[in-house]
Design an enzyme around this catalytic site. Structure first.
Site, PDB file in Angstrom:
ATOM      1  N   HIS A  96       3.661   4.251  -1.739  1.00 11.83           N
ATOM      2  CA  HIS A  96       4.147   4.266  -2.521  1.00 11.83           C
ATOM      3  C   HIS A  96       2.758   6.079  -3.141  1.00 11.83           C
ATOM      4  O   HIS A  96       2.933   6.314  -4.370  1.00 11.83           O
ATOM      5  CB  HIS A  96       2.461   3.208  -3.248  1.00 11.83           C
ATOM      6  CG  HIS A  96       3.647   1.875  -2.273  1.00 11.83           C
ATOM      7  ND1 HIS A  96       4.518   1.656  -3.289  1.00 11.83           N
ATOM      8  CD2 HIS A  96       2.749   1.056  -2.389  1.00 11.83           C
ATOM      9  CE1 HIS A  96       4.796   0.252  -2.928  1.00 11.83           C
ATOM     10  NE2 HIS A  96       3.938  -0.283  -1.756  1.00 11.83           N
ATOM     11  N   ASP A 251       6.108   2.280   6.020  1.00  7.77           N
ATOM     12  CA  ASP A 251       4.998   1.909   6.701  1.00  7.77           C
ATOM     13  C   ASP A 251       5.859   0.716   7.132  1.00  7.77           C
ATOM     14  O   ASP A 251       5.976   0.150   8.223  1.00  7.77           O
ATOM     15  CB  ASP A 251       3.824   2.333   7.129  1.00  7.77           C
ATOM     16  CG  ASP A 251       3.556   2.356   6.400  1.00  7.77           C
ATOM     17  OD1 ASP A 251       3.988   0.961   5.027  1.00  7.77           O
ATOM     18  OD2 ASP A 251       1.721   1.505   6.196  1.00  7.77           O
TER      19      ASP A 251
HETATM   20  O1  5SP Z   1       1.609  -0.586  -0.152  1.00  7.03           O
HETATM   21  C1  5SP Z   1       1.452  -1.052   0.244  1.00  7.03           C
HETATM   22  C2  5SP Z   1       2.638  -2.088   1.188  1.00  7.03           C
HETATM   23  O2  5SP Z   1       3.342  -2.095  -0.080  1.00  7.03           O
HETATM   24  C3  5SP Z   1       0.822  -0.436   2.141  1.00  7.03           C
HETATM   25  O3  5SP Z   1       1.359  -1.528   3.297  1.00  7.03           O
HETATM   26  C4  5SP Z   1       0.600   0.802   2.059  1.00  7.03           C
HETATM   27  O4  5SP Z   1       2.208   0.945   3.152  1.00  7.03           O
HETATM   28  C5  5SP Z   1      -0.560   1.182   3.493  1.00  7.03           C
HETATM   29  O5  5SP Z   1      -0.318   0.556   5.033  1.00  7.03           O
HETATM   30  P1  5SP Z   1      -1.684   0.964   5.779  1.00  7.03           P
HETATM   31  O6  5SP Z   1      -1.608   1.726   5.734  1.00  7.03           O
HETATM   32  O7  5SP Z   1      -2.112  -0.101   5.205  1.00  7.03           O
HETATM   33  O8  5SP Z   1      -0.915   0.359   6.917  1.00  7.03           O
END
Ligand code: 5SP
Ligand code: ADP
Length: 505
Positions: A96, A251
């Site tokens: 995002h 991720d």
């Molecule tokens: O916003 C979301 C999923 O929609 C989060 O899961 C981000 O993708 C960040 O992930 P991490 O850094 O916590 O792994």
């Protein structure tokens, strides 16, 4: 509670000499970049590195993309000579984030991250202006929370019009790093599905949404097909020139690949964000907005719910209490909603943390346990919705690729992310879910999923099949314990009772 260890013939911890070829998988997430050099034949991790990121504190959360690139170089340098033998690479990244680049490909300003909720007012307006929640769910696949890129672009245009005007390209975090490697502006359907301007109905950019927010499609990267190459590594970079670069992805999509997930298998990830998700053959469209209807990195879907307050929030409460993160006490009457960053699930972007039920005999350890309970409660509340998503009444229904582990209720929750290393997290999930849990021994599943994507491109295989061959879900299984319905009831009552307070901007 009883724990049993599972071990396959060719587990990711195999100690045999690597067979090669080597591939590199990268996880550029909120707090750090992790890089793994992996033996494509066996999944054995032959070298790894990690370098931290800086995130601005305060109401907004921003990071400089140049810093992600430097962190990638530092993490690869820690891998030593092994990284220089890699034949393919792939980048998984936090979803995002809005990366704005000028005509020379340099960041116009720091990236606005997924957990920056300043765009909540723009989000509310966008949802209304474009037909309401039902229309967004049907057209885009998600009712966008303030995490989504489209709401951040709307915020930027309103608050920093000069930065928006100077923007010649818009990228997601993984696109930015992939572009630094290849020189090409590309993305994949998984990460694109978290922007809010990619329609899951048509599987392409939605020109109506883009026009509405004043963003030309020409500024966006090309969405690559499953298994397509993003390019090759340019000379002069910290990886071998000419190595293949796979599409990369968000991720969560990368972790789903890394686990070789079959439809209906639930995952709970404990990192900066908490997430619950499962692969589904059905396109999700949840008008309540709890479930984001992401595409996965292959050709399926990834219904997912995400919380903003997970490991960082609980660690912050432990620090405030002067306690180690494992120093929890059972029992007591305290409930905590640890919504330090506002919250996305439940949808309370203006909320702050709330503590209720303190008594003279409450202990610090009980207050800390209440923080774990509040964080896990928010995720578990969304889990059933994630698994129920899709016309078949379950994310695995109707799929020929369904796991043979029985009905959804009996499936162990796969527990991953940095928090899965902690006993307090694991015990809280067991106690509040009433489900069996399995903790894969492989720890960096995002980077491992990216490595599987790189190996798949190199060897002409399917990435999830590669991960299954690597036995990445092998680990310790924990039997279900009776669900703590009293604690869940107290949390539910606090959430309902404090509704007005939690919604106040
Ligand atoms: O916003 C979301 C999923 O929609 C989060 O899961 C981000 O993708 C960040 O992930 P991490 O850094 O916590 O792994
Ligand atoms: N041994 C441990 N026990 C419990 N939690 C841990 C442990 N090690 C790391 N963590 C938690 O893991 C979090 C980082 O998880 P990670 O999945 O790497 O985050 P992200 O991908 O969002 O950057 C930290 O915030 C920390 O609280």
């Amino acid at each position: 509670m009883r724990a049993t260890s599972t071990r396959g013939k060719r587990g990711v911890r195999a100690v045999a000499a690597p067979e090669g070829p080597f591939v590199v998988g990268v996880d550029s997430s909120t707090q750090s970049t992790k890089a793994l050099v992996v033996d494509a034949a066996t999944g054995q991790v032959v070298a790894q590195g990690q370098a931290p990121h800086r995130v601005t504190p305060g109401p907004g959360h921003e990071s400089d993309p140049e810093q992600w690139w430097e962190a990638l170089g530092a993490a690869l340098a820690q891998c030593g000579g092994a990284a220089h033998q890699a034949s393919a690479v792939s980048v998984g990244g936090q979803q995002h984030g809005l990366v704005t680049l000028d005509a020379d490909g340099r960041p116009v300003r720091p990236a606005l991250l997924w957990n920056d909720v300043r765009s909540a007012p723009q989000r509310d307006r966008l949802v209304e202006e474009l037909g309401g929640p039902g229309e967004w769910a049907e057209r885009i696949g998600s009712v966008p929370p303030p995490a989504f890129t489209v709401t951040k672009w709307a915020w930027l245009r309103e608050h920093e019009p000069e930065a928006a005007a100077a923007t010649a390209a818009v990228r997601l975090p993984h696109d930015y790093l992939t572009q630094r490697l290849t020189g090409e502006g590309t993305t994949d359907r998984g990460d694109a599905s978290g922007t809010g301007w990619w329609s899951s109905r048509t599987e392409s950019y939605d020109e109506g949404v883009l026009e509405h927010v004043g963003l030309s499609p020409a500024l966006l990267p090309r969405v690559l097909g499953h298994g397509e190459a993003a390019g090759t590594v340019r000379p002069g970079l910290p990886l071998p020139a000419g190595a293949l670069v796979a599409t990369g992805t968000g991720d969560n999509m990368a972790a789903a690949l890394g686990l070789g997930l079959r439809p209906g298998q639930p995952v709970l990830s404990l990192g900066t964000s908490g997430t619950v998700y499962a692969v589904s053959p059905h396109r999700p469209a949840d008008p309540s907005g709890t479930v984001s209807g992401f595409a996965d990195a292959r050709t399926d879907w990834l219904p997912l719910a995400c919380t903003l307050n997970c490991t960082l929030a609980v660690d912050r409460i432990a620090t405030l209490l002067g306690l180690h993160r494992e120093a929890v006490d059972p029992g007591g009457t305290v409930t905590m909603l640890p919504f330090l960053d506002g919250e996305r699930t439940p949808q309370l972007p203006y909320a702050s943390g709330l503590l209720h039920g303190l008594r003279h005999d409450s202990t610090g350890g009980q207050v800390l346990q209440a923080a774990y309970d509040g964080a896990v409660f928010a995720l578990l509340q969304a889990l059933d919705k994630v698994l129920d998503d899709g016309p078949g009444g379950g994310s695995g229904a109707g799929s020929g690729d369904r796991t043979d582990a029985g009905g959804a209720g009996e499936q162990p929750l796969l527990l991953i992310g940095g928090g899965a290393k902690g006993a307090a997290w694991r015990d809280t999930v067991l106690r509040l879910s009433g489900r069996p849990v399995r903790v894969p021994r492989a720890q960096e599943l995002v980077a491992l999923g990216a490595a599987a994507q790189a190996a798949a491109l190199l060897l002409g295989e399917d990435a999830a099949a590669v991960a299954r061959r690597w036995n990445t879900t092998e680990g310790t299984a924990y039997e279900a314990v009776p669900r703590d319905d009293a604690a869940l009831g107290r949390l539910e009552a606090t959430l309902t009772g404090a509704d007005t307070l939690l919604r106040r901007p």
